[in-house]
Design a protein around this motif. Sequence first.
Motif, mmCIF file in Angstrom:
data_model
loop_
_atom_site.group_PDB
_atom_site.id
_atom_site.type_symbol
_atom_site.label_atom_id
_atom_site.label_comp_id
_atom_site.label_asym_id
_atom_site.label_seq_id
_atom_site.Cartn_x
_atom_site.Cartn_y
_atom_site.Cartn_z
ATOM 1 N N THR A 80 74.082 88.821 -21.248
ATOM 2 C CA THR A 80 74.808 89.385 -20.118
ATOM 3 C C THR A 80 76.026 88.835 -19.780
ATOM 4 N N THR A 89 78.409 90.645 -21.907
ATOM 5 C CA THR A 89 78.698 91.967 -21.527
ATOM 6 C C THR A 89 79.538 92.146 -20.066
ATOM 7 N N ARG A 90 79.291 90.890 -19.439
ATOM 8 C CA ARG A 90 79.952 90.917 -18.083
ATOM 9 C C ARG A 90 81.248 89.872 -18.079
ATOM 10 N N VAL A 126 75.167 97.687 -23.770
ATOM 11 C CA VAL A 126 74.686 97.640 -22.192
ATOM 12 C C VAL A 126 73.709 98.784 -22.070
#
Length: 190
Positions: A65, A68-69, A142
């Motif tokens: 996460t 991806t962020r 994602v």
Amino acid sequence: MYAPTPESTGSSVDDRPAVERLRHGDRDALTELYQRHGASVYWNAYGVLRSRPDAEEMTADAFLTLWTRRREVQLYGVSVLPWLIVTVKNLSRNRLRANQRRTADSLDAADPPSARASAEELAALDEAMALVREVVDRLPAVDQEIFRLCLVEELTYKEAAAALGLKHGSVRNRLSRMRTRLQSELGPRS
């Protein structure tokens, strides 16, 4: 006896340079942050789940996460550890709820012997699942996470969106596109 060092706890280490490199796609920065904070993240997950395999998976998911962020992550102070801990605790609570739902469902859905699948049906199901995995493995990371959270762990769109830091509508729309893609790629086979 283990005595934590400032570096192992992340308490006095400035993560801002590594996070900045991470934002630019530097995978080594992710490795550095994992080495620095992985143990703390793991123990926070374990504190919620009380399961080593689940805690290991949620630790990996927290760092996925983060990756991806990476362009959206906001640090408060100099450490990314607070962000990672909030993320892993949310993921862990979601996993705990999914585990509890799965346990409750399995107790409610005890199939009578006549409802059990034959060997041929099980083989066909295995083949279909292998095809689904093939298609899912080609999806963006994602979308793979949305697939796992919504369709495997049975989280709601809202819960998956919170775990991934996305909007509810984004999760719903991506999942709808995934279903359409799966249907087209796995449609009738000759």
